[in-house]
Design an enzyme around this catalytic site. Structure first.
Site, PDB file in Angstrom:
ATOM      1  N   ASP A  15     -14.960   5.103   7.509  1.00 41.84           N
ATOM      2  CA  ASP A  15     -13.706   5.764   7.150  1.00 41.84           C
ATOM      3  C   ASP A  15     -13.682   5.960   5.644  1.00 41.84           C
ATOM      4  O   ASP A  15     -14.339   5.220   4.899  1.00 41.84           O
ATOM      5  CB  ASP A  15     -12.502   4.926   7.572  1.00 41.84           C
ATOM      6  CG  ASP A  15     -11.181   5.662   7.344  1.00 41.84           C
ATOM      7  OD1 ASP A  15     -10.920   6.632   8.073  1.00 41.84           O
ATOM      8  OD2 ASP A  15     -10.438   5.278   6.427  1.00 41.84           O
ATOM      9  N   SER A  16     -12.925   6.934   5.194  1.00 40.82           N
ATOM     10  CA  SER A  16     -12.793   7.166   3.767  1.00 40.82           C
ATOM     11  C   SER A  16     -12.090   5.996   3.072  1.00 40.82           C
ATOM     12  O   SER A  16     -12.221   5.829   1.861  1.00 40.82           O
ATOM     13  CB  SER A  16     -12.024   8.458   3.511  1.00 40.82           C
ATOM     14  OG  SER A  16     -10.736   8.382   4.093  1.00 40.82           O
ATOM     15  N   CYS A  78     -12.300   8.605  11.067  1.00 38.77           N
ATOM     16  CA  CYS A  78     -11.554   9.303  10.024  1.00 38.77           C
ATOM     17  C   CYS A  78     -11.386  10.741  10.483  1.00 38.77           C
ATOM     18  O   CYS A  78     -12.378  11.426  10.765  1.00 38.77           O
ATOM     19  CB  CYS A  78     -12.345   9.246   8.722  1.00 38.77           C
ATOM     20  SG  CYS A  78     -11.665  10.225   7.357  1.00 38.77           S
ATOM     21  N   GLU A 163      -1.049   2.893   1.585  1.00 41.61           N
ATOM     22  CA  GLU A 163      -1.995   2.182   0.717  1.00 41.61           C
ATOM     23  C   GLU A 163      -1.323   1.572  -0.503  1.00 41.61           C
ATOM     24  O   GLU A 163      -1.912   0.724  -1.178  1.00 41.61           O
ATOM     25  CB  GLU A 163      -3.139   3.098   0.327  1.00 41.61           C
ATOM     26  CG  GLU A 163      -3.971   3.503   1.539  1.00 41.61           C
ATOM     27  CD  GLU A 163      -5.375   3.964   1.199  1.00 41.61           C
ATOM     28  OE1 GLU A 163      -5.677   4.116   0.000  1.00 41.61           O
ATOM     29  OE2 GLU A 163      -6.163   4.165   2.145  1.00 41.61           O
ATOM     30  N   CYS A 197      -4.202  11.075  11.812  1.00 42.27           N
ATOM     31  CA  CYS A 197      -4.753  10.305  10.696  1.00 42.27           C
ATOM     32  C   CYS A 197      -4.670   8.847  11.079  1.00 42.27           C
ATOM     33  O   CYS A 197      -3.637   8.384  11.592  1.00 42.27           O
ATOM     34  CB  CYS A 197      -3.976  10.559   9.403  1.00 42.27           C
ATOM     35  SG  CYS A 197      -4.488   9.507   8.027  1.00 42.27           S
ATOM     36  N   HIS A 199      -4.360   6.243   9.370  1.00 40.16           N
ATOM     37  CA  HIS A 199      -3.386   5.426   8.632  1.00 40.16           C
ATOM     38  C   HIS A 199      -2.029   5.403   9.330  1.00 40.16           C
ATOM     39  O   HIS A 199      -1.256   4.457   9.157  1.00 40.16           O
ATOM     40  CB  HIS A 199      -3.161   5.995   7.228  1.00 40.16           C
ATOM     41  CG  HIS A 199      -4.212   5.661   6.228  1.00 40.16           C
ATOM     42  ND1 HIS A 199      -5.454   6.225   6.246  1.00 40.16           N
ATOM     43  CD2 HIS A 199      -4.184   4.816   5.158  1.00 40.16           C
ATOM     44  CE1 HIS A 199      -6.158   5.751   5.229  1.00 40.16           C
ATOM     45  NE2 HIS A 199      -5.412   4.908   4.556  1.00 40.16           N
TER      46      HIS A 199
END
Length: 278
Positions: A15-16, A78, A163, A197, A199
């Protein structure tokens, strides 16, 4: 003789940044017997606003690194990497690197599953700017469910909220409500929303708060875990190359201590990662 010398190795998960940990967590719950090697390119995240060429180059570097660590199978956990790099890697790079290795993404399994979930065929997509602009979901849905209609909304501030540890704060409500409203204003018939996504599950409580009860919210973790289990069941030649000691290791291009701290938000456990350079 080590696993790599024997020709077996862990399943790579890339994942990024941190979002892929939500995918990894679901996969480990579904398939706890396998070994996993997670790589987060946190130093170069986020990928969402980056160009196709940059995302492709970064993703290919990560995939090659995981192959060098003994992985025969790599999951791009991702959406941006799956949207901007997967097809190129599968079609153009794998035949030259090693035609026996495989790289799988998260978009196609999600699209395949949405056909079982939606009743109206009106699908909402919430994703990063990069994923939405790529129209990867639109393209896959058109292939698999040609009668479905797709309505997309980019959510550029959701990843930074997660984040920066603001996912559960009052400030997040404004931007969660804003983007969901902008999506739903496109159609009154949307009955399913894909969280495009990895996240976004961290924001799930607020997403549910501002989404009407009749709309299905589709998270990817369980879908990808089920898809991987099915893939390994159908591809014995790959399954026997995946080591099975129930272990999980973590790599990051960022500071390891920083990664360990933030990763706990996604995994609810303490981890010990290692810093690497790509």
């Amino acid at each position: 003789m080590n696993n790599q010398a024997q020709g077996i190795g862990p399943i790579g998960v890339f994942d990024s940044g941190y979002g892929g940990l939500t995918i990894l967590d679901a996969i480990r719950k579904k398939l706890p017997q396998y070994d996993y090697l997670y790589l987060g390119d946190n130093a170069r995240a986020p990928y969402g606003p980056r160009s196709f060429n940059i995302v492709y180059r970064f993703t290919l570097e990560a995939v090659k690194y995981l192959f060098d660590q003994g992985c025969h199978l790599v999951i791009l956990a991702c959406n941006t990497a799956s949207a901007k790099a997967l097809r190129n890697i599968q079609q153009n790079d794998l035949p030259n690197i090693d035609p026996t290795k495989r790289v799988l993404g998260v978009i196609r399994p999600t699209v395949e599953k949405i056909g079982e979930i939606s009743h109206t065929g009106n699908i909402g997509i919430l994703g990063t700017t990069g994923t939405i602009q790529s129209k990867s979901y639109d393209i896959e849905i058109e292939k698999i469910h040609p009668t479905f209609k797709v309505f997309s909304q980019s959510c550029p501030l959701w990843v930074p909220l997660v984040e920066n540890l603001e996912a559960h704060g009052d400030g997040a409500d404004y931007f969660v409500h804003k983007y969901i409203n902008e999506l739903l204003q496109q159609s009154n018939d949307i009955d399913s929303i894909i969280l495009g996504c990895t996240h976004y599950p961290i924001l799930i409580d607020k997403i549910r708060k501002y989404t009407p009860d009749h709309i299905n919210i589709v998270e990817q973790g369980t879908i990808i875990a089920d898809s991987l289990a099915d893939y390994l069941n159908r591809h014995h030649e790959m399954d026997i190359k995946c080591s099975k000691n129930g272990s999980c290791s973590y790599l990051t291009t960022e500071d390891a201590d920083k990664f360990n701290s933030l990763a706990s938000i996604f995994l609810n456990e303490n981890i010990d990662s290692k810093h690497i350079n790509l």
